[in-house]
Design an enzyme around this catalytic site. Structure first.
Site, PDB file in Angstrom:
ATOM      1  N   ASN A  67     -17.594  34.402  58.257  1.00  0.00           N
ATOM      2  CA  ASN A  67     -19.164  34.302  57.654  1.00  0.00           C
ATOM      3  C   ASN A  67     -19.100  33.668  56.421  1.00  0.00           C
ATOM      4  OD1 ASN A  67     -21.401  35.462  56.036  1.00  0.00           O
ATOM      5  ND2 ASN A  67     -21.196  37.271  57.228  1.00  0.00           N
ATOM      6  N   VAL A  68     -20.229  32.611  56.320  1.00  0.00           N
ATOM      7  CA  VAL A  68     -20.313  31.722  55.401  1.00  0.00           C
ATOM      8  C   VAL A  68     -20.333  32.599  53.956  1.00  0.00           C
ATOM      9  CG1 VAL A  68     -21.178  29.685  56.538  1.00  0.00           C
ATOM     10  CG2 VAL A  68     -22.650  31.203  55.374  1.00  0.00           C
ATOM     11  N   SER A 146     -35.794  24.185  56.310  1.00  0.00           N
ATOM     12  CA  SER A 146     -36.594  24.666  57.164  1.00  0.00           C
ATOM     13  C   SER A 146     -38.002  23.873  56.709  1.00  0.00           C
ATOM     14  CB  SER A 146     -36.726  26.184  57.413  1.00  0.00           C
ATOM     15  OG  SER A 146     -38.037  26.568  57.960  1.00  0.00           O
ATOM     16  N   TYR A 159     -36.329  34.586  53.952  1.00  0.00           N
ATOM     17  CA  TYR A 159     -35.872  33.524  54.474  1.00  0.00           C
ATOM     18  C   TYR A 159     -36.620  32.053  53.757  1.00  0.00           C
ATOM     19  CZ  TYR A 159     -34.818  30.099  58.330  1.00  0.00           C
ATOM     20  OH  TYR A 159     -34.489  29.106  59.195  1.00  0.00           O
ATOM     21  N   ALA A 161     -37.985  31.556  51.291  1.00  0.00           N
ATOM     22  CA  ALA A 161     -37.587  31.303  49.645  1.00  0.00           C
ATOM     23  C   ALA A 161     -36.154  30.591  49.724  1.00  0.00           C
ATOM     24  CB  ALA A 161     -37.634  32.376  48.827  1.00  0.00           C
ATOM     25  N   LYS A 163     -34.615  29.064  51.884  1.00  0.00           N
ATOM     26  CA  LYS A 163     -34.810  27.628  52.379  1.00  0.00           C
ATOM     27  C   LYS A 163     -35.299  26.677  51.338  1.00  0.00           C
ATOM     28  CE  LYS A 163     -32.702  28.278  56.312  1.00  0.00           C
ATOM     29  NZ  LYS A 163     -31.434  27.361  56.679  1.00  0.00           N
TER      30      LYS A 163
END
Length: 259
Positions: A67-68, A146, A159, A161, A163
């Site tokens: 997991n990053v 994105s 998501y 924000a 990105k």
């Protein structure tokens, strides 16, 4: 098209087990790179590596489950990559998570979780990779953001924000790393038909044909992108053909951002 645009290069790709990351891995290998794939999904990693080996005998592809969000595993992944392939030339930060909660309903825990993956995850792999990229003198980082970092919508503010923050981080890193010869750019995809979307459709009994009709109004081109259509611009930014480009966000969304 000429082959070998990444001949002799080594690339580490997070989120390489499926979707855009897997497409990037396949195209990078076809263009001569050795790839080191990181993903939390071991089955996806195995599938992608198997597909690369079957379609490109002799291609060099290794995988690492992580997991990053885990900084220690980021250090280990980069170390293993460099040990296996002798260096690192390209880092593609593709791994991310989604959230469908509204801003008014989001809890602190939900914010922290997505920030840890989508933003801190990039910094973990940059921190571990930059000494090796600087050593090369011509390193390249490509962050996958994105188009919704630029265009507002309802339903995915956490998501979107994070990105948007990725694009800001890309620009800051470009400033910091220019003196070391490391270029840092971002690609912002539009709606891309990946396994993630296909699986979500299957779970609610929706056909692929139905799914495809849902993106007719989300770009000027009136359709989904394929993962490969996002991977080709990533290849270009990673290659020496983009040697005078840094701090740029390349929007690959079929024109959605100007609608």
């Amino acid at each position: 098209m000429d082959q070998g645009r990444l001949k002799g290069k080594v690339a580490l790709i997070t989120g390489g087990g499926s979707g855009i990351g897997a497409a990037v891995a396949k195209i990078f290998c076809a263009e001569g790179a050795a790839v080191f794939l990181v993903d939390a999904d071991v089955n996806g990693l195995d599938k992608t590596c198997r597909q690369i080996q079957e379609s490109q005998p002799g291609a060099r592809a290794l995988s690492f489950r992580a997991n990053v969000a885990d900084r220690d595993l980021a250090d280990k992944a980069v170390s293993d990559c460099v040990s296996a392939f002798g260096g690192l030339d390209v880092l593609v930060n593709n791994a991310s998570m989604r959230s469908y909660v509204t801003a008014s309903q989001a809890s602190e825990a939900e914010w922290l979780e997505i920030v840890t993956v989508n933003l801190a995850g990039i910094t973990h792999y940059c921190h571990a990779s930059l000494p090796h990229l600087r050593e090369k003198g011509h390193g390249s980082i490509v962050n996958i953001s994105s188009c919704y970092a630029l265009k507002a919508r309802k339903g995915m503010p956490l998501y979107d924000a994070t990105k948007a923050a990725q694009i800001s981080l890309t620009r800051s890193l470009a400033f910091e790393e220019a003196e070391h010869g490391v270029r840092v750019n971002a690609v912002s995809p539009g709606s891309t038909l990946t396994e993630f979307h296909l699986e979500r459709a299957r779970k609610i009994g929706k056909s692929v044909e139905q799914l495809k009709t849902e993106r007719q109004d989300t770009s000027l081109l009136g359709r989904w992108a394929t993962p490969e259509e996002i991977a080709w611009p990533v290849l270009w930014l990673a290659s020496s053909e983009a040697s005078f480009i840094t701090g740029t966000n390349l929007v690959v969304d079929g024109g959605l951002h100007i609608k």
